[in-house]
Every structure is written in structure tokens, then in C-alpha cells.
Design a protein around this motif. Structure first.
Motif, PDB file in Angstrom:
ATOM      1  N   GLN A 158     -23.135  12.946  17.331  1.00 33.25           N
ATOM      2  CA  GLN A 158     -23.494  12.458  18.497  1.00 33.25           C
ATOM      3  C   GLN A 158     -22.700  13.407  19.895  1.00 33.25           C
ATOM      4  N   GLU A 159     -23.837  13.785  20.917  1.00 28.49           N
ATOM      5  CA  GLU A 159     -22.969  14.666  21.942  1.00 28.49           C
ATOM      6  C   GLU A 159     -22.346  13.858  22.949  1.00 28.49           C
ATOM      7  N   THR A 160     -21.417  14.490  23.728  1.00 29.00           N
ATOM      8  CA  THR A 160     -20.767  13.525  24.800  1.00 29.00           C
ATOM      9  C   THR A 160     -20.970  14.227  25.834  1.00 29.00           C
ATOM     10  N   ILE A 161     -21.460  13.815  26.760  1.00 25.65           N
ATOM     11  CA  ILE A 161     -21.911  14.357  28.170  1.00 25.65           C
ATOM     12  C   ILE A 161     -20.785  13.800  29.505  1.00 25.65           C
ATOM     13  N   LEU A 162     -20.201  14.846  29.906  1.00 23.80           N
ATOM     14  CA  LEU A 162     -19.216  14.528  30.732  1.00 23.80           C
ATOM     15  C   LEU A 162     -19.534  15.159  32.097  1.00 23.80           C
ATOM     16  N   ASN A 163     -20.482  14.594  32.662  1.00 21.91           N
ATOM     17  CA  ASN A 163     -21.190  15.127  34.108  1.00 21.91           C
ATOM     18  C   ASN A 163     -20.878  14.492  35.181  1.00 21.91           C
ATOM     19  N   SER A 164     -19.607  13.562  35.211  1.00 18.12           N
ATOM     20  CA  SER A 164     -19.316  12.956  36.296  1.00 18.12           C
ATOM     21  C   SER A 164     -17.704  12.817  36.267  1.00 18.12           C
ATOM     22  N   SER A 165     -17.145  12.669  37.266  1.00 11.43           N
ATOM     23  CA  SER A 165     -15.415  12.447  37.090  1.00 11.43           C
ATOM     24  C   SER A 165     -15.172  11.239  36.111  1.00 11.43           C
ATOM     25  N   GLU A 166     -16.239  10.075  36.580  1.00 12.57           N
ATOM     26  CA  GLU A 166     -16.043   8.699  35.736  1.00 12.57           C
ATOM     27  C   GLU A 166     -16.142   8.909  34.605  1.00 12.57           C
ATOM     28  N   ARG A 167     -17.125   9.664  33.832  1.00 17.21           N
ATOM     29  CA  ARG A 167     -17.362   9.890  32.534  1.00 17.21           C
ATOM     30  C   ARG A 167     -16.115  10.693  31.768  1.00 17.21           C
ATOM     31  N   ALA A 168     -15.975  11.681  32.469  1.00 18.04           N
ATOM     32  CA  ALA A 168     -14.715  12.318  32.102  1.00 18.04           C
ATOM     33  C   ALA A 168     -13.421  11.585  31.859  1.00 18.04           C
ATOM     34  N   GLY A 169     -13.320  10.712  33.007  1.00 14.54           N
ATOM     35  CA  GLY A 169     -11.924   9.888  33.238  1.00 14.54           C
ATOM     36  C   GLY A 169     -11.932   9.026  32.006  1.00 14.54           C
ATOM     37  N   ALA A 170     -13.091   8.395  31.616  1.00 10.40           N
ATOM     38  CA  ALA A 170     -12.969   7.398  30.819  1.00 10.40           C
ATOM     39  C   ALA A 170     -13.067   8.012  29.258  1.00 10.40           C
ATOM     40  N   TYR A 171     -13.477   9.222  29.177  1.00  2.00           N
ATOM     41  CA  TYR A 171     -13.154   9.942  27.749  1.00  2.00           C
ATOM     42  C   TYR A 171     -11.684  10.147  27.610  1.00  2.00           C
ATOM     43  N   LEU A 172     -11.014  10.680  28.836  1.00  2.00           N
ATOM     44  CA  LEU A 172      -9.579  11.164  28.961  1.00  2.00           C
ATOM     45  C   LEU A 172      -8.586  10.127  28.837  1.00  2.00           C
ATOM     46  N   LEU A 173      -8.977   8.908  29.134  1.00  5.93           N
ATOM     47  CA  LEU A 173      -8.051   7.751  28.919  1.00  5.93           C
ATOM     48  C   LEU A 173      -7.877   7.347  27.555  1.00  5.93           C
ATOM     49  N   GLU A 174      -9.002   7.494  26.749  1.00  2.00           N
ATOM     50  CA  GLU A 174      -8.797   7.421  25.204  1.00  2.00           C
ATOM     51  C   GLU A 174      -8.145   8.433  24.605  1.00  2.00           C
ATOM     52  N   ARG A 175      -8.205   9.742  25.027  1.00  3.58           N
ATOM     53  CA  ARG A 175      -7.751  10.842  24.548  1.00  3.58           C
ATOM     54  C   ARG A 175      -5.997  10.689  24.665  1.00  3.58           C
ATOM     55  N   PHE A 176      -5.510  10.007  25.953  1.00  2.00           N
ATOM     56  CA  PHE A 176      -4.284  10.066  26.325  1.00  2.00           C
ATOM     57  C   PHE A 176      -3.559   8.836  25.909  1.00  2.00           C
ATOM     58  N   ALA A 177      -4.355   7.925  25.617  1.00  2.00           N
ATOM     59  CA  ALA A 177      -3.787   6.492  25.268  1.00  2.00           C
ATOM     60  C   ALA A 177      -2.479   6.759  24.318  1.00  2.00           C
ATOM     61  N   GLY A 178      -1.486   5.994  24.833  1.00  2.00           N
ATOM     62  CA  GLY A 178      -0.055   5.832  23.998  1.00  2.00           C
ATOM     63  C   GLY A 178       0.597   7.162  23.926  1.00  2.00           C
ATOM     64  N   GLU A 179       0.121   8.182  24.595  1.00  2.00           N
ATOM     65  CA  GLU A 179       1.010   9.370  24.625  1.00  2.00           C
ATOM     66  C   GLU A 179       2.066   9.535  25.492  1.00  2.00           C
ATOM     67  N   ARG A 180       3.163   9.944  24.896  1.00  2.00           N
ATOM     68  CA  ARG A 180       4.640   9.728  25.663  1.00  2.00           C
ATOM     69  C   ARG A 180       4.896  11.305  26.346  1.00  2.00           C
ATOM     70  N   ARG A 181       4.343  12.265  25.613  1.00  2.00           N
ATOM     71  CA  ARG A 181       4.808  13.654  26.071  1.00  2.00           C
ATOM     72  C   ARG A 181       3.642  13.791  26.949  1.00  2.00           C
ATOM     73  N   GLU A 182       4.129  14.883  27.904  1.00  3.46           N
ATOM     74  CA  GLU A 182       2.908  15.613  29.089  1.00  3.46           C
ATOM     75  C   GLU A 182       2.250  16.437  28.179  1.00  3.46           C
ATOM     76  N   LEU A 183       0.900  16.329  28.217  1.00  6.54           N
ATOM     77  CA  LEU A 183      -0.065  17.279  27.371  1.00  6.54           C
ATOM     78  C   LEU A 183      -1.069  17.715  28.173  1.00  6.54           C
ATOM     79  N   VAL A 184      -1.634  18.888  28.209  1.00  4.74           N
ATOM     80  CA  VAL A 184      -2.370  19.527  28.703  1.00  4.74           C
ATOM     81  C   VAL A 184      -3.848  19.710  28.028  1.00  4.74           C
ATOM     82  N   PHE A 185      -5.174  19.482  28.404  1.00  7.13           N
ATOM     83  CA  PHE A 185      -6.191  19.323  27.693  1.00  7.13           C
ATOM     84  C   PHE A 185      -7.121  20.285  28.685  1.00  7.13           C
ATOM     85  N   LEU A 186      -8.037  21.110  27.884  1.00 11.03           N
ATOM     86  CA  LEU A 186      -9.108  21.865  28.465  1.00 11.03           C
ATOM     87  C   LEU A 186     -10.463  21.199  27.823  1.00 11.03           C
TER      88      LEU A 186
END
Length: 127
Positions: A1-29
Motif C-alpha cells: 500500500q502506498e504512503t502519500i506524504l503530501n502535507s506537513s500533517e501527514r509527514a508529521g504523523a508518519y514520522l511520529l511513528e518512526r521516531f517513537a521510543g527513539e533515544r538517540r538523535e537520528l536523521v531520516f530522508l
């Protein structure tokens, strides 16, 4: 299923999951096509902002390798404060300018902290 990140809100929600519980500082592209479809989510680094120039090259390489039309940068602040530092803004502008020459848009740089996020684009920092 495709992920559409065509707004800051959608990208933000997607990234909140990605970073959940992360203690180190990480960078994603997040590499996107013209319609905002996610082509790839690449982990660039555990970031040391002082070495941002190294990341510009990596960002450009990954954007080209995925044939991205646009990208969103993202990193987290384990400190719990999502506000961008001056160094964050400077590095973001450098990346934006490097990508612009290749006709790739830097849509946003989203900083995640403590279940919240700040969009540099929405904050007017990418003008």
C-alpha cells in the motif's frame, strides 16, 4: 500500500511513528515522487549537526538514487524540545540550495520530540 506524504500533517504523523521510543538523535530522508508518494525512507545518520556538510552529499546521493522529485528531511530531539536550533536551520537551507540545483524540492524539515513535531515549512523557516 502506498504512503502519500503530501502535507506537513501527514509527514508529521508518519514520522511520529518512526521516531517513537527513539533515544538517540537520528536523521531520516523521505524521498517522494511528484504526487507525494513515498519512494523511500532512508536513515541518514545518527546526527552530529557539526558534520552537516557530510550529510548534504548523502542527501543529494539518496535523492538521485531514488529518482525523487522532492524530499523531506526529518530528525528527532531526544531532549524533548522540538524547536529547530540555528544549526538545524542553517543545515536545512544548505541542503535545500544543493537540491534546488538538481531540480529536487526540499518540501520540509520536520523535527520530532516527545510525541510532537515542528514543521520548518509551516513555521516559515524554509522561505
Amino acid at each position: 500500500q502506498e504512503t502519500i506524504l503530501n502535507s506537513s500533517e501527514r509527514a508529521g504523523a508518519y514520522l511520529l511513528e518512526r521516531f517513537a521510543g527513539e533515544r538517540r538523535e537520528l536523521v531520516f530522508l523521505l524521498c517522494l515522487d511528484r504526487k507525494g508518494r513515498l519512494l523511500a525512507c532512508k536513515r541518514l545518520a545518527e546526527w552530529d549537526v557539526a558534520s552537516a556538510d557530510l550529510n548534504i552529499r548523502k542527501v543529494v546521493e539518496m535523492a538521485l538514487l531514488t529518482s525523487a522529485s522532492a524530499v523531506i528531511l526529518a530528525h528527532n530531539h531526544p531532549s524533548g524540545v522540538a524547536l529547530p536550533s540555528r544549526a538545524d536551520v542553517q543545515a536545512t537551507v544548505q541542503v535545500r540550495d544543493a537540491l534546488k540545483r538538481l531540480d529536487i524540492r526540499l518540501i520540509d524539515h520536520i523535527i520530532v520530540a516527545d510525541g510532537d513535531y515542528v514543521s520548518m515549512a509551516s513555521s516559515g523557516l524554509l522561505r
